[in-house]
Design a protein around this motif. Structure first.
Motif, short mmCIF file in Angstrom:
data_model
loop_
_atom_site.label_atom_id
_atom_site.label_comp_id
_atom_site.label_asym_id
_atom_site.label_seq_id
_atom_site.Cartn_x
_atom_site.Cartn_y
_atom_site.Cartn_z
N ALA A 26 21.51 12.99 1.17
CA ALA A 26 21.61 14.21 0.37
C ALA A 26 20.45 14.30 -0.62
O ALA A 26 19.82 15.35 -0.79
N GLY A 27 20.13 13.19 -1.29
CA GLY A 27 19.04 13.20 -2.26
C GLY A 27 17.68 13.16 -1.59
O GLY A 27 16.85 14.06 -1.77
N GLY A 28 17.43 12.13 -0.78
CA GLY A 28 16.10 11.93 -0.21
C GLY A 28 15.71 13.01 0.78
O GLY A 28 14.56 13.49 0.78
N GLY A 29 16.64 13.40 1.65
CA GLY A 29 16.34 14.45 2.62
C GLY A 29 15.99 15.75 1.92
O GLY A 29 15.00 16.44 2.27
N THR A 30 16.78 16.10 0.90
CA THR A 30 16.55 17.36 0.19
C THR A 30 15.24 17.30 -0.59
O THR A 30 14.50 18.30 -0.66
N LEU A 31 14.94 16.14 -1.14
CA LEU A 31 13.68 15.99 -1.87
C LEU A 31 12.50 16.18 -0.91
O LEU A 31 11.52 16.88 -1.22
N VAL A 228 15.77 17.26 6.86
CA VAL A 228 14.77 16.33 7.40
C VAL A 228 14.14 16.87 8.68
O VAL A 228 12.90 16.99 8.78
N ARG A 229 14.95 17.23 9.67
CA ARG A 229 14.36 17.70 10.94
C ARG A 229 13.39 18.86 10.74
O ARG A 229 12.30 18.87 11.34
N VAL A 495 14.40 8.19 -9.34
CA VAL A 495 15.60 7.87 -8.55
C VAL A 495 16.34 9.20 -8.34
O VAL A 495 16.70 9.88 -9.31
N VAL A 496 16.51 9.55 -7.07
CA VAL A 496 16.95 10.93 -6.77
C VAL A 496 18.12 10.89 -5.77
O VAL A 496 18.05 11.48 -4.69
N ASP A 497 19.16 10.20 -6.12
CA ASP A 497 20.40 10.23 -5.33
C ASP A 497 21.55 10.30 -6.33
O ASP A 497 21.33 10.60 -7.51
N THR A 512 25.78 18.36 -5.88
CA THR A 512 25.09 18.01 -7.13
C THR A 512 23.87 17.13 -6.83
O THR A 512 22.81 17.31 -7.45
N ALA A 513 23.99 16.21 -5.87
CA ALA A 513 22.83 15.39 -5.49
C ALA A 513 21.73 16.27 -4.88
O ALA A 513 20.54 16.07 -5.13
N MET A 514 22.13 17.24 -4.07
CA MET A 514 21.15 18.13 -3.43
C MET A 514 20.45 19.01 -4.47
O MET A 514 19.22 19.16 -4.47
N ALA A 515 21.26 19.59 -5.36
CA ALA A 515 20.69 20.47 -6.40
C ALA A 515 19.73 19.67 -7.27
O ALA A 515 18.64 20.15 -7.62
N ASN A 516 20.12 18.46 -7.61
CA ASN A 516 19.25 17.63 -8.45
C ASN A 516 17.97 17.27 -7.71
O ASN A 516 16.89 17.20 -8.33
N ALA A 517 18.06 17.05 -6.41
CA ALA A 517 16.85 16.71 -5.64
C ALA A 517 15.87 17.89 -5.64
O ALA A 517 14.65 17.70 -5.73
N ILE A 518 16.40 19.10 -5.56
CA ILE A 518 15.51 20.27 -5.62
C ILE A 518 14.90 20.37 -7.02
O ILE A 518 13.70 20.62 -7.19
N ARG A 519 15.73 20.13 -8.02
CA ARG A 519 15.25 20.18 -9.42
C ARG A 519 14.13 19.15 -9.65
O ARG A 519 13.05 19.50 -10.14
N VAL A 520 14.36 17.91 -9.27
CA VAL A 520 13.34 16.87 -9.46
C VAL A 520 12.13 17.17 -8.57
O VAL A 520 10.98 16.96 -8.97
#
Ligand code: FAD
Length: 530
Positions: A26-31, A228-229, A495-497, A512-520
């Protein structure tokens, strides 16, 4: 890595990147999805492989009884007893198995909340700060829902991209009965690739509610499919699978991460980068940091405050199967939620939590509970029980405790010390559910063992909703990350998860993990182009 000693410093760098992202969930893929259009060279390191698409994806036996997709990792509890954690190492991470219930936290969750067992601390950002990122995540992950139905939800700037997934007849009955009894059920937000208005264009066939199963037809909005894909065809993105990050190396002064040591095909390789983002999940990100101890960081990287690994949370949850006279032939059951007890009030000093549906149970997965379940309806077989079962999932917030923590031993293995919190609130939530069941003609019910769906032998292994081991904050003495998600003590480590969460609320954490990954990610784009 069990039994394999941590490598000493490794020098020869295989290749340099602008950004290395460790983990593709959720974190890494979205980042990665957020950063890829920048054209910057990005290396994605994923410990697992692509999850195979095979007929077992939808078979409860292999999935729930045999634990086919659960990692063979061994972790240790507070007494040093080994257990198999319910973690999933694939491209897409835990989202390959998740129920795709993509909830926002409530505005109150961003402030300090008093609970029976302590304080859920305030975040350094407010709900309003997060709202635009939630909206972006909902649109990226194709969430179906209706903003405005749940009285506890915060303001929203944009409606969901898709209408709510409609209730099947039995769920509509339950929803109507709840409304008639004065409750406020709502359509649960679901991340699936379904177009009910134009079925031929849809890929989702509403099979088993996503919950706990990988999707054979790739119609679940998981991080592999959505994030990711779509970026793998780009020249600037490289994905290495079966590539486990074991340790981060720093500059001699300890201020910057210079490289990531990776175990791949039994060998160590080293990749360097200007920026490193750890997205390995709450336990594994802490593990990597703790395993990266050096002269400059003797307690582990980013751990001068001794906060890395602490405040591990994973929700206080219960699965309850209720029996009605009517058969329940619902296939996609996870369409209904109820937050009437989410906030304190009506004489309740504490918040109790969220009630939602869980994936429809079936006789095969219920075998372990057979005597208790068939006792509920003595003339019924287990098949009858399963075909009448309505399955609820109760979630109470788990408050962060410093002693609920991840540590590592000298061989780098994860040790997880954990005592659940808020049992009193969880008990009250169950009492409220009992009243609901009385109102809706389903008084016969049974609390399933917490590990019922997961084939686990001890509760600490149920770490699906793990969070909190590297919380963000403004004070380096009490937090690991600053509000941008960067380690206080390092110039280029993020750290983005779900580790970043100072509290977990009582709704599912992935959005929330996905939204935060977009934010970061947006912060990093500014940094990379600034
Ligand atoms: C059965 C189940 C049902 C769930 N249902 C829901 C739901 O309905 N709604 C919801 O919001 N949440 C749900 N969750 C939780 C949700 O999936 C997680 O909260 C979310 O995926 C966490 O995101 P993350 O980025 O922190 O970690 P993950 O998504 O787990 O990603 C971590 C990634 O890092 C990789 N990794 C780990 N260590 C290393 C290493 N050393 N080197 C390289 N890669 C590494 C892993 O393989 C993985 O790909 C569910 C989880 C499970 C297991």
């Amino acid at each position: 890595m069990r039994g394999l000693r941590r490598p000493a410093t490794v020098d020869s760098v295989t290749e340099h990147y602008d950004v290395i992202i460790v983990g593709t969930g959720a974190g890494g893929g979205t980042l990665a999805h957020t950063l890829a259009p920048s054209g910057r060279r990005i290396l994605l390191l994923e410990r697992g492989d692509f999850l195979p698409r095979e007929k077992q994806n939808w078979d409860p036996g292999p999935v729930f009884v045999d634990g086919r997709y659960i990692s063979k990792d061994t972790w240790y509890d507070a007494d040093g007893k080994p257990f198999q954690p319910q973690v999933h190492y694939f491209v897409g991470g835990a989202t390959k198995m998740y129920g795709a219930a993509l909830y926002r936290l409530r505005p109150e969750d961003f402030g300090e909340v008093k609970h029976a067992d302590g304080i859920s601390p305030a975040w350094p950002l407010s709900y309003d700060d997060f709202e635009p990122w939630y909206t972006r995540a909902e649109w990226l992950y194709q969430v179906h829902g209706i903003h405005g139905e749940d009285p506890t939800e915060g303001p929203w700037s944009k409606q969901y991209p898709w209408p709510a997934v409609s209730h099947e007849p039995r769920m509509q009955q339950v929803s109507d009965a709840l409304t008639a009894a004065g409750y406020h059920p709502f359509h649960a937000p679901c991340g699936i690739l379904l177009d009910e208005a134009n079925r031929p264009a849809s890929t989702c066939i509403r099979c088993r509610t996503c919950d706990g199963y990988p999707c054979l037809v790739h119609a679940k909005s998981d991080a592999e499919v959505i994030a990711v894909r779509p970026v793998l065809g780009r020249d600037n993105v490289t994905l290495l699978v079966n590539a486990e990050a074991v340790r981060l190396q720093t500059s001699p002064d300890g201020r910057s991460v210079t490289s990531v040591v990776v175990s791949r095909d039994g060998e160590y390789e080293v990749y360097s980068a200007d920026i490193v983002a750890l997205c390995a999940g709450a336990a594994n990100s802490a593990r990597i940091l703790l395993n990266s101890a050096s002269d400059a960081h003797p307690r582990g990287l980013a751990n001068g405050s001794d906060q890395v690994g602490r405040n591990y949370m994973f929700h206080n949850s219960k699965a309850v199967v209720a029996l009605g006279k009517e058969p329940n032939d619902t296939v996609f059951q996870k369409t209904l939620g109820l937050n009437d007890f989410y906030l304190p009030g009506n004489g309740r000093p504490w918040p109790l939590g969220n009630i939602q549906m869980v994936g429809k149970s079936n006789a095969e997965a219920m075998k372990g509970e057979e005597p208790k379940l068939t006792k509920l309806a003595p003339h019924w077989s287990l098949d009858d029980v399963a075909s009448h079962a309505v399955d609820f999932w109760l979630t109470t917030e788990d408050v962060p405790k410093p002693d609920n923590r991840v540590t590592v031993d000298r061989d780098g293995n994860v040790h997880l010390a954990y005592q659940p919190t808020n049992d009193e609130e969880a008990g009250h939530l169950y009492e409220e559910l009992k009243k609901i069941l009385n109102h809706t003609g389903m008084a016969r019910h049974h609390v399933l063992r917490k590990n019922f769906y997961m084939n686990m032998n001890i509760p600490v292994a149920g770490c699906a909703h793990q969070a909190g081991t590297c919380r963000f904050g403004t004070d380096p003495a009490t937090s690991v990350l600053d509000p941008d998600g960067k380690a206080h003590e390092l110039d280029n480590l993020y750290v983005v998860d779900t580790s970043f969460m100072p509290s977990i609320g009582a709704v599912n954490p992935a959005l929330t993990a996905m939204a935060n990954a977009i934010r970061v990610g947006e912060h990093l784009l500014g940094r990379l182009t600034g």
